[in-house]
Scaffold this motif. Sequence first.
Motif, mmCIF file in Angstrom:
data_model
loop_
_atom_site.group_PDB
_atom_site.id
_atom_site.type_symbol
_atom_site.label_atom_id
_atom_site.label_comp_id
_atom_site.label_asym_id
_atom_site.label_seq_id
_atom_site.Cartn_x
_atom_site.Cartn_y
_atom_site.Cartn_z
ATOM 1 N N GLY A 174 31.681 35.991 38.459
ATOM 2 C CA GLY A 174 33.128 36.558 39.038
ATOM 3 C C GLY A 174 33.801 35.544 39.921
ATOM 4 N N GLY A 175 34.574 36.143 40.803
ATOM 5 C CA GLY A 175 35.221 35.163 41.690
ATOM 6 C C GLY A 175 36.725 35.247 41.128
ATOM 7 N N SER A 176 37.948 35.074 42.067
ATOM 8 C CA SER A 176 39.135 35.249 41.969
ATOM 9 C C SER A 176 39.550 33.922 40.903
ATOM 10 C CB SER A 176 40.055 35.211 43.057
ATOM 11 O OG SER A 176 39.885 34.202 44.030
ATOM 12 N N SER A 192 37.609 32.437 38.824
ATOM 13 C CA SER A 192 36.899 32.391 37.526
ATOM 14 C C SER A 192 37.998 33.046 36.661
ATOM 15 C CB SER A 192 35.681 33.007 37.509
ATOM 16 O OG SER A 192 34.674 32.121 38.419
ATOM 17 N N TYR A 193 38.096 34.419 37.142
ATOM 18 C CA TYR A 193 38.876 35.294 36.201
ATOM 19 C C TYR A 193 40.023 34.765 36.048
ATOM 20 C CZ TYR A 193 35.934 39.416 36.761
ATOM 21 O OH TYR A 193 34.753 40.379 36.822
ATOM 22 N N ALA A 194 40.956 34.115 36.923
ATOM 23 C CA ALA A 194 42.243 33.607 36.869
ATOM 24 C C ALA A 194 42.219 32.348 35.845
ATOM 25 C CB ALA A 194 42.914 33.178 38.214
ATOM 26 N N ARG A 213 28.327 35.359 46.697
ATOM 27 C CA ARG A 213 28.158 36.518 46.036
ATOM 28 C C ARG A 213 28.976 37.733 46.951
ATOM 29 N NH1 ARG A 213 23.918 33.078 44.942
ATOM 30 N NH2 ARG A 213 22.410 33.803 43.473
ATOM 31 N N TRP A 214 29.247 38.519 45.910
ATOM 32 C CA TRP A 214 29.897 39.557 46.209
ATOM 33 C C TRP A 214 29.573 40.770 45.636
ATOM 34 C CZ3 TRP A 214 33.188 43.033 43.276
ATOM 35 C CH2 TRP A 214 33.871 43.846 43.814
ATOM 36 N N ALA A 215 29.295 42.033 46.357
ATOM 37 C CA ALA A 215 28.888 43.273 45.757
ATOM 38 C C ALA A 215 29.716 44.303 45.851
ATOM 39 C CB ALA A 215 27.711 43.630 45.905
ATOM 40 N N GLU A 218 31.142 48.627 44.919
ATOM 41 C CA GLU A 218 30.837 49.896 44.048
ATOM 42 C C GLU A 218 32.111 50.588 43.773
ATOM 43 O OE1 GLU A 218 27.973 52.282 45.836
ATOM 44 O OE2 GLU A 218 28.163 53.832 44.199
ATOM 45 N N TYR A 219 32.288 50.839 42.584
ATOM 46 C CA TYR A 219 33.397 51.797 42.212
ATOM 47 C C TYR A 219 33.304 53.346 42.421
ATOM 48 C CZ TYR A 219 35.850 47.675 40.631
ATOM 49 O OH TYR A 219 36.353 46.592 40.812
ATOM 50 N N HIS A 220 34.405 54.086 42.910
ATOM 51 C CA HIS A 220 34.249 55.666 42.783
ATOM 52 C C HIS A 220 34.553 56.150 41.500
ATOM 53 C CE1 HIS A 220 35.429 54.317 47.342
ATOM 54 N NE2 HIS A 220 34.257 54.084 46.906
ATOM 55 N N THR A 271 39.426 53.100 42.945
ATOM 56 C CA THR A 271 39.053 52.721 44.481
ATOM 57 C C THR A 271 37.627 52.189 44.533
ATOM 58 O OG1 THR A 271 38.494 54.758 44.788
ATOM 59 C CG2 THR A 271 40.544 54.044 45.743
ATOM 60 N N ARG A 272 37.285 51.197 45.263
ATOM 61 C CA ARG A 272 35.954 50.732 45.381
ATOM 62 C C ARG A 272 35.598 50.318 46.928
ATOM 63 N NH1 ARG A 272 37.503 44.828 42.791
ATOM 64 N NH2 ARG A 272 38.220 44.023 44.692
ATOM 65 N N THR A 273 34.306 50.545 47.152
ATOM 66 C CA THR A 273 33.723 49.971 48.470
ATOM 67 C C THR A 273 32.969 48.643 48.261
ATOM 68 O OG1 THR A 273 33.384 52.326 49.032
ATOM 69 C CG2 THR A 273 32.226 50.791 50.326
ATOM 70 N N ASN A 279 43.409 42.675 50.993
ATOM 71 C CA ASN A 279 43.446 43.516 52.452
ATOM 72 C C ASN A 279 42.602 42.768 53.374
ATOM 73 O OD1 ASN A 279 40.869 43.929 51.198
ATOM 74 N ND2 ASN A 279 40.982 46.088 51.314
ATOM 75 N N LEU A 280 41.606 42.172 53.141
ATOM 76 C CA LEU A 280 40.565 41.440 54.012
ATOM 77 C C LEU A 280 41.739 40.499 54.741
ATOM 78 C CD1 LEU A 280 38.087 40.713 55.515
ATOM 79 C CD2 LEU A 280 37.908 38.964 53.524
ATOM 80 N N TRP A 281 42.486 39.575 54.269
ATOM 81 C CA TRP A 281 43.485 38.768 54.767
ATOM 82 C C TRP A 281 44.470 39.393 55.761
ATOM 83 C CZ3 TRP A 281 39.693 35.472 54.829
ATOM 84 C CH2 TRP A 281 39.114 35.279 53.449
ATOM 85 N N THR A 322 37.090 44.991 38.005
ATOM 86 C CA THR A 322 36.907 43.966 38.712
ATOM 87 C C THR A 322 37.711 42.776 38.079
ATOM 88 O OG1 THR A 322 34.672 44.964 39.277
ATOM 89 C CG2 THR A 322 35.223 42.407 39.861
ATOM 90 N N GLY A 323 38.656 42.261 38.845
ATOM 91 C CA GLY A 323 39.225 40.922 38.338
ATOM 92 C C GLY A 323 40.477 41.276 37.811
ATOM 93 N N ALA A 324 40.802 42.443 37.472
ATOM 94 C CA ALA A 324 41.952 42.725 36.836
ATOM 95 C C ALA A 324 43.160 42.104 37.152
ATOM 96 C CB ALA A 324 42.305 44.165 36.472
ATOM 97 N N GLY A 325 43.200 42.148 38.735
ATOM 98 C CA GLY A 325 44.255 41.377 39.583
ATOM 99 C C GLY A 325 44.277 40.079 39.237
ATOM 100 N N ASP A 326 43.221 39.385 39.457
ATOM 101 C CA ASP A 326 42.820 37.864 39.362
ATOM 102 C C ASP A 326 43.563 37.654 37.782
ATOM 103 O OD1 ASP A 326 41.711 38.146 41.758
ATOM 104 O OD2 ASP A 326 39.892 38.623 40.892
HETATM 105 P P1 AMP Z 1 39.829 41.744 42.216
HETATM 106 O O1 AMP Z 1 39.199 42.882 41.397
HETATM 107 O O2 AMP Z 1 41.039 41.566 41.554
HETATM 108 O O3 AMP Z 1 40.161 42.528 43.570
HETATM 109 O O4 AMP Z 1 38.810 40.625 42.392
HETATM 110 C C1 AMP Z 1 37.448 40.681 42.428
HETATM 111 C C2 AMP Z 1 36.994 39.410 42.590
HETATM 112 O O5 AMP Z 1 37.436 39.040 43.763
HETATM 113 C C3 AMP Z 1 35.347 39.571 42.695
HETATM 114 O O6 AMP Z 1 34.955 38.840 41.494
HETATM 115 C C4 AMP Z 1 34.805 38.918 43.934
HETATM 116 O O7 AMP Z 1 34.073 37.764 43.698
HETATM 117 C C5 AMP Z 1 36.014 38.300 44.531
HETATM 118 N N1 AMP Z 1 36.210 38.357 46.074
HETATM 119 C C6 AMP Z 1 35.686 39.410 46.788
HETATM 120 N N2 AMP Z 1 35.781 39.243 47.820
HETATM 121 C C7 AMP Z 1 36.536 38.259 48.175
HETATM 122 C C8 AMP Z 1 36.816 37.117 49.263
HETATM 123 N N3 AMP Z 1 36.708 37.651 50.343
HETATM 124 N N4 AMP Z 1 37.329 35.997 49.079
HETATM 125 C C9 AMP Z 1 37.473 35.748 47.672
HETATM 126 N N5 AMP Z 1 37.076 36.173 46.602
HETATM 127 C C10 AMP Z 1 36.640 37.565 46.788
#
Ligand code: AMP
Length: 303
Positions: free
Chosen positions: A26-28, A30-32, A79-81, A83-85, A90-92, A147-149, A233-237
Amino acid sequence: MSVLVVGSIALDTVKTPAAERREQLGGSASYAAIAASFFGPVSLVGVVGEDFPAAHLELFRQRAIDLAGLQVRPGRTFRWAGEYHADLNTRTTLCTELNVFETFSPELPPAYREARIVLLANIAPSLQAHVLDQMRRPEFVVADTMNLWIDIARADLLALLKRVDLLILNDGEARQLTGHDNLIVAGRALLAMGPHHVALKKGEHGCLLFGPGGDGDFFSCAAYPLPEVCDPTGAGDVFAGGVAGFLAAAGGAVTPAKLRQAVAHGSVLASFDVEAFSLDRLRELGREDIDARVAALRRLTAF
Ligand code: AMP
């Protein structure tokens, strides 16, 4: 010419109402990068730990993704984890383990500095700015955020927006950043913050594109209608990678018509992404599948 992609590279644990997958790619970035690679060569900038599986590196190489900008550092991969509702919209976030990401500073190999099109996938806005600082003269800068940033690095993000050609963000983030509930008002408020274009994603309801030409400079792209979603996960990326990859492959100046095409291709790629966990659906996809779904989307939305 290659599109430059910088962002996170992660091992994700994802739980949906139907299943759970642990430590998958995963990761932005990787997907992009994988999404962009359907259109042409990609240069990747990111960081992984020594534990990052060789098979994932091999996947990048197979897809002609240049890894000269990938740092392999002592320690564990980010690592990121999550959970989807039940609605899968929406997800947590359950856990974010930064590991080697904590001290990451993106450094561009000399050849990368010439890229025309750059995608600043989701990472801290200060790191996105550091990438731009190293580039010679990119023609078109695409940036994503989260949202975090908006919460913890708003000033950095606002400074970055003045250097961006296309800002991509979802409906919730647009509302959070602008304080406007109405998405048309929010889109226009985002343009006023600096980016020349804004792509405002609405998940299964498509995407709104706002341009610099006033209120009439607007495009609404439908999402391809899917009866079943496995993992969003990753759809936006993937959307962002598809847009940037399409623009790089199209060559020449970025015109409004090319931007619309790019958004349609990004939307279609995102619709494939959500059909399986991680990058599983994109791994088996061919360019002909993408073109067929773009044609279907065009038929579905013409009147
Ligand atoms: P998205 O579903 O498009 O929001 O992207 C999900 C991806 O964002 C996951 O594969 C995560 O590994 C990655 N991700 C989650 N939190 C962060 C973060 N704080 N910084 C960078 N990438 C993140």
